[in-house]
Each structure stands twice: as structure tokens, then as C-alpha cells.
Design a protein around this motif. Sequence first.
Motif, PDB file in Angstrom:
ATOM      1  N   GLN A   1       0.827  -1.172  -0.096  1.00 26.63           N
ATOM      2  CA  GLN A   1       0.031  -0.046   0.138  1.00 26.63           C
ATOM      3  C   GLN A   1       0.931   1.170   0.021  1.00 26.63           C
ATOM      4  OE1 GLN A   1      -2.678   0.071   3.126  1.00 26.63           O
ATOM      5  NE2 GLN A   1      -3.700   2.196   2.639  1.00 26.63           N
ATOM      6  N   VAL A   2       0.696   2.090  -1.027  1.00 28.11           N
ATOM      7  CA  VAL A   2       1.629   3.312  -1.195  1.00 28.11           C
ATOM      8  C   VAL A   2       1.054   4.255  -0.062  1.00 28.11           C
ATOM      9  CG1 VAL A   2       2.214   5.142  -2.717  1.00 28.11           C
ATOM     10  CG2 VAL A   2       1.858   2.807  -3.670  1.00 28.11           C
ATOM     11  N   GLN A   3       1.766   4.834   0.658  1.00 25.52           N
ATOM     12  CA  GLN A   3       1.612   6.099   1.631  1.00 25.52           C
ATOM     13  C   GLN A   3       2.559   7.196   1.276  1.00 25.52           C
ATOM     14  OE1 GLN A   3       1.659   4.219   5.373  1.00 25.52           O
ATOM     15  NE2 GLN A   3      -0.485   4.111   5.414  1.00 25.52           N
ATOM     16  N   LEU A   4       1.907   8.350   1.540  1.00 29.18           N
ATOM     17  CA  LEU A   4       2.713   9.394   1.637  1.00 29.18           C
ATOM     18  C   LEU A   4       2.430  10.339   2.806  1.00 29.18           C
ATOM     19  CD1 LEU A   4       1.908  10.571  -2.016  1.00 29.18           C
ATOM     20  CD2 LEU A   4       3.751   9.137  -1.365  1.00 29.18           C
ATOM     21  N   VAL A   5       3.475  10.662   3.526  1.00 32.13           N
ATOM     22  CA  VAL A   5       3.171  11.690   4.670  1.00 32.13           C
ATOM     23  C   VAL A   5       4.045  12.861   4.683  1.00 32.13           C
ATOM     24  CG1 VAL A   5       3.796  11.656   7.151  1.00 32.13           C
ATOM     25  CG2 VAL A   5       2.998   9.574   6.128  1.00 32.13           C
ATOM     26  N   GLU A   6       3.415  14.136   4.592  1.00 34.44           N
ATOM     27  CA  GLU A   6       4.067  15.274   4.416  1.00 34.44           C
ATOM     28  C   GLU A   6       4.523  15.747   5.946  1.00 34.44           C
ATOM     29  OE1 GLU A   6       0.485  15.504   1.342  1.00 34.44           O
ATOM     30  OE2 GLU A   6       0.831  14.769   3.293  1.00 34.44           O
ATOM     31  N   SER A   7       5.330  16.719   5.710  1.00 32.39           N
ATOM     32  CA  SER A   7       5.796  17.470   6.993  1.00 32.39           C
ATOM     33  C   SER A   7       6.608  18.484   6.573  1.00 32.39           C
ATOM     34  CB  SER A   7       6.780  16.539   7.895  1.00 32.39           C
ATOM     35  OG  SER A   7       7.745  16.392   7.263  1.00 32.39           O
ATOM     36  N   GLY A   8       6.770  19.803   7.737  1.00 33.79           N
ATOM     37  CA  GLY A   8       7.725  20.850   7.225  1.00 33.79           C
ATOM     38  C   GLY A   8       6.695  22.228   7.188  1.00 33.79           C
ATOM     39  N   GLY A   9       5.488  22.233   7.274  1.00 35.74           N
ATOM     40  CA  GLY A   9       4.740  23.192   7.244  1.00 35.74           C
ATOM     41  C   GLY A   9       4.772  24.117   8.301  1.00 35.74           C
ATOM     42  N   GLY A  10       4.077  25.229   8.509  1.00 33.78           N
ATOM     43  CA  GLY A  10       4.419  26.139   9.386  1.00 33.78           C
ATOM     44  C   GLY A  10       3.978  27.352   9.183  1.00 33.78           C
ATOM     45  N   SER A  11       3.988  28.396  10.103  1.00 32.82           N
ATOM     46  CA  SER A  11       3.794  29.716  10.187  1.00 32.82           C
ATOM     47  C   SER A  11       5.250  30.525   9.821  1.00 32.82           C
ATOM     48  CB  SER A  11       3.158  30.346  11.042  1.00 32.82           C
ATOM     49  OG  SER A  11       1.647  29.718  11.093  1.00 32.82           O
ATOM     50  N   VAL A  12       5.147  31.206   8.448  1.00 33.21           N
ATOM     51  CA  VAL A  12       6.432  32.351   8.207  1.00 33.21           C
ATOM     52  C   VAL A  12       6.120  33.369   7.876  1.00 33.21           C
ATOM     53  CG1 VAL A  12       7.923  30.191   7.675  1.00 33.21           C
ATOM     54  CG2 VAL A  12       6.565  31.289   5.976  1.00 33.21           C
ATOM     55  N   GLN A  13       7.092  34.481   8.088  1.00 30.36           N
ATOM     56  CA  GLN A  13       6.726  35.874   7.426  1.00 30.36           C
ATOM     57  C   GLN A  13       7.267  35.786   5.978  1.00 30.36           C
ATOM     58  OE1 GLN A  13       8.429  38.782  10.037  1.00 30.36           O
ATOM     59  NE2 GLN A  13       6.443  38.767  11.183  1.00 30.36           N
ATOM     60  N   ARG A 121      -6.666  15.395 -11.138  1.00 28.97           N
ATOM     61  CA  ARG A 121      -7.102  14.143 -11.365  1.00 28.97           C
ATOM     62  C   ARG A 121      -6.385  12.888 -11.687  1.00 28.97           C
ATOM     63  NH1 ARG A 121      -7.492  17.341 -15.763  1.00 28.97           N
ATOM     64  NH2 ARG A 121      -7.197  16.557 -17.680  1.00 28.97           N
ATOM     65  N   GLU A 122      -5.171  13.347 -12.350  1.00 32.40           N
ATOM     66  CA  GLU A 122      -4.345  12.356 -12.665  1.00 32.40           C
ATOM     67  C   GLU A 122      -3.455  11.493 -11.643  1.00 32.40           C
ATOM     68  OE1 GLU A 122      -3.930  11.207 -15.769  1.00 32.40           O
ATOM     69  OE2 GLU A 122      -5.078  12.898 -16.565  1.00 32.40           O
ATOM     70  N   TYR A 123      -3.947  12.073 -10.557  1.00 30.63           N
ATOM     71  CA  TYR A 123      -3.010  11.341  -9.242  1.00 30.63           C
ATOM     72  C   TYR A 123      -3.926  10.626  -8.383  1.00 30.63           C
ATOM     73  CZ  TYR A 123       0.885  14.594 -10.388  1.00 30.63           C
ATOM     74  OH  TYR A 123       1.666  15.227 -11.266  1.00 30.63           O
ATOM     75  N   ASP A 124      -3.456   9.351  -8.069  1.00 28.76           N
ATOM     76  CA  ASP A 124      -4.600   8.686  -7.271  1.00 28.76           C
ATOM     77  C   ASP A 124      -4.096   8.465  -5.774  1.00 28.76           C
ATOM     78  OD1 ASP A 124      -3.137   5.174  -8.167  1.00 28.76           O
ATOM     79  OD2 ASP A 124      -2.317   7.169  -8.320  1.00 28.76           O
ATOM     80  N   VAL A 125      -2.913   8.766  -5.354  1.00 25.29           N
ATOM     81  CA  VAL A 125      -2.395   8.551  -4.048  1.00 25.29           C
ATOM     82  C   VAL A 125      -1.953   9.925  -3.245  1.00 25.29           C
ATOM     83  CG1 VAL A 125      -0.638   7.545  -2.274  1.00 25.29           C
ATOM     84  CG2 VAL A 125      -1.352   6.388  -4.413  1.00 25.29           C
ATOM     85  N   TRP A 126      -2.564  10.406  -2.307  1.00 25.76           N
ATOM     86  CA  TRP A 126      -2.468  11.563  -1.735  1.00 25.76           C
ATOM     87  C   TRP A 126      -2.008  11.610  -0.226  1.00 25.76           C
ATOM     88  CZ3 TRP A 126      -3.099  16.263  -4.616  1.00 25.76           C
ATOM     89  CH2 TRP A 126      -3.678  16.190  -5.885  1.00 25.76           C
ATOM     90  N   GLY A 127      -1.195  12.473   0.258  1.00 27.78           N
ATOM     91  CA  GLY A 127      -0.913  12.599   1.571  1.00 27.78           C
ATOM     92  C   GLY A 127      -2.039  13.316   2.374  1.00 27.78           C
ATOM     93  N   GLN A 128      -1.737  13.523   3.527  1.00 29.55           N
ATOM     94  CA  GLN A 128      -2.824  14.210   4.427  1.00 29.55           C
ATOM     95  C   GLN A 128      -2.655  15.826   4.485  1.00 29.55           C
ATOM     96  OE1 GLN A 128       0.097  13.055   5.626  1.00 29.55           O
ATOM     97  NE2 GLN A 128       0.831  14.672   6.954  1.00 29.55           N
ATOM     98  N   GLY A 129      -1.507  16.270   3.943  1.00 27.47           N
ATOM     99  CA  GLY A 129      -1.326  17.595   3.799  1.00 27.47           C
ATOM    100  C   GLY A 129      -0.733  18.348   4.857  1.00 27.47           C
ATOM    101  N   THR A 130       0.036  19.387   4.719  1.00 27.25           N
ATOM    102  CA  THR A 130       0.583  20.234   5.706  1.00 27.25           C
ATOM    103  C   THR A 130       0.531  21.457   5.369  1.00 27.25           C
ATOM    104  OG1 THR A 130       2.755  20.582   6.968  1.00 27.25           O
ATOM    105  CG2 THR A 130       2.821  20.191   4.442  1.00 27.25           C
ATOM    106  N   GLN A 131       0.099  22.293   6.681  1.00 28.40           N
ATOM    107  CA  GLN A 131      -0.430  23.443   6.429  1.00 28.40           C
ATOM    108  C   GLN A 131       0.803  24.827   6.305  1.00 28.40           C
ATOM    109  OE1 GLN A 131      -3.773  25.199   6.449  1.00 28.40           O
ATOM    110  NE2 GLN A 131      -2.446  27.014   6.000  1.00 28.40           N
ATOM    111  N   THR A 133       1.310  28.957   6.179  1.00 30.59           N
ATOM    112  CA  THR A 133       0.673  30.260   6.400  1.00 30.59           C
ATOM    113  C   THR A 133       1.709  31.356   6.126  1.00 30.59           C
ATOM    114  OG1 THR A 133      -0.756  29.221   7.943  1.00 30.59           O
ATOM    115  CG2 THR A 133      -0.470  31.432   8.100  1.00 30.59           C
ATOM    116  N   VAL A 134       1.605  32.044   5.340  1.00 31.10           N
ATOM    117  CA  VAL A 134       2.540  33.242   5.408  1.00 31.10           C
ATOM    118  C   VAL A 134       1.891  34.694   5.423  1.00 31.10           C
ATOM    119  CG1 VAL A 134       4.256  34.165   3.596  1.00 31.10           C
ATOM    120  CG2 VAL A 134       3.727  31.747   3.250  1.00 31.10           C
ATOM    121  N   SER A 135       2.469  35.288   6.547  1.00 32.22           N
ATOM    122  CA  SER A 135       1.923  36.513   6.802  1.00 32.22           C
ATOM    123  C   SER A 135       2.670  37.484   6.381  1.00 32.22           C
ATOM    124  CB  SER A 135       1.793  36.617   8.417  1.00 32.22           C
ATOM    125  OG  SER A 135       3.133  36.243   9.112  1.00 32.22           O
ATOM    126  N   SER A 136       1.979  38.793   5.935  1.00 28.80           N
ATOM    127  CA  SER A 136       2.992  39.777   5.443  1.00 28.80           C
ATOM    128  C   SER A 136       3.363  40.787   6.605  1.00 28.80           C
ATOM    129  CB  SER A 136       1.638  40.507   4.630  1.00 28.80           C
ATOM    130  OG  SER A 136       0.566  40.866   5.356  1.00 28.80           O
TER     131      SER A 136
END
Length: 136
Positions: A1-13, A121-131, A133-136
Motif C-alpha cells: 500500500q502506497v503511503q505519502l506523509v508530508e511534513s515541514g509546514g508552518g507559519s512564516v513571514q 485528477r491524474e493522481y491517485d495517492v495523496w498525503g494528508q497535507g501540511t499547512q 501560512t505566510v503572513s505579511s
Amino acid sequence: QVQLVESGGGSVQAGGSLRLSCAASGYSTSASNNCMAWFRQTPGKEREGVAGIFTNMAWMSRNYYADSVKGRATLSQDNGKNILYLNIGNLKPEDTGIYYCARRSSACAALPFADSWSAAREYDVWGQGTQVTVSS
């Protein structure tokens, strides 16, 4: 079973940078071509292709970037660890969104991928996502 796990998101200026990681498992990178991409999504909008990468069984790869990140984003991968990285610099508030890693399990070939890498639509396996946020 193919699995994808994202990381590294966060809040930056604005003006800062981030490195997103996508750890993949469940398939052999030496047994077939590999088509992967990063997408981002904001509320009320469809998923937008940010960057895509085609890698053949000889580990040769080609990267594709959306115009919105061209010159600011770089795709790279650690083939030994099966991790795909997306570095984005000079971040802007419009880069805010949930970033998803995706893989295309079938019909992965160089020429078709060049034309369709950004089509969610061409992709069949997705990770859960990582947020991100870029603030001005």
C-alpha cells in the motif's frame, strides 16, 4: 500500500522560506517510473499544482514548476530514503494553503507527464497535507 506523509509546514513571514518533505513508502523506486507532485489548496479553490517531478528507473529526473513559484521553488529527492522535498523561498502571502504530496500510480511516462503534471485528477495517492501560512 502506497503511503505519502508530508511534513515541514508552518507559519512564516513573507520573504522567508520553508522546506516541505514527503516521505513515501509502499513501492519500489527502481521497478518503475515515478510521477509525483506537490499541490496546494486554499478554501474555495481547487487544488493547484505547484511542482512536479518525473523520475525514471535510471534515477534521471525532470522537474516542472507552476509559474507562481518558478524561480522560488526547488524540488529535490533523496532516493535512498524515498523522500521528496519542496523548498520555497521568498514566500508570499498567496503561498498560504494546505500543501499535498501526490503520486500517480499508473500511466507514468515522461511525455504525458510533461503535459499533465499539474492535473490533480491524474493522481491517485495523496498525503494528508501540511499547512503553510505566510503572513505579511
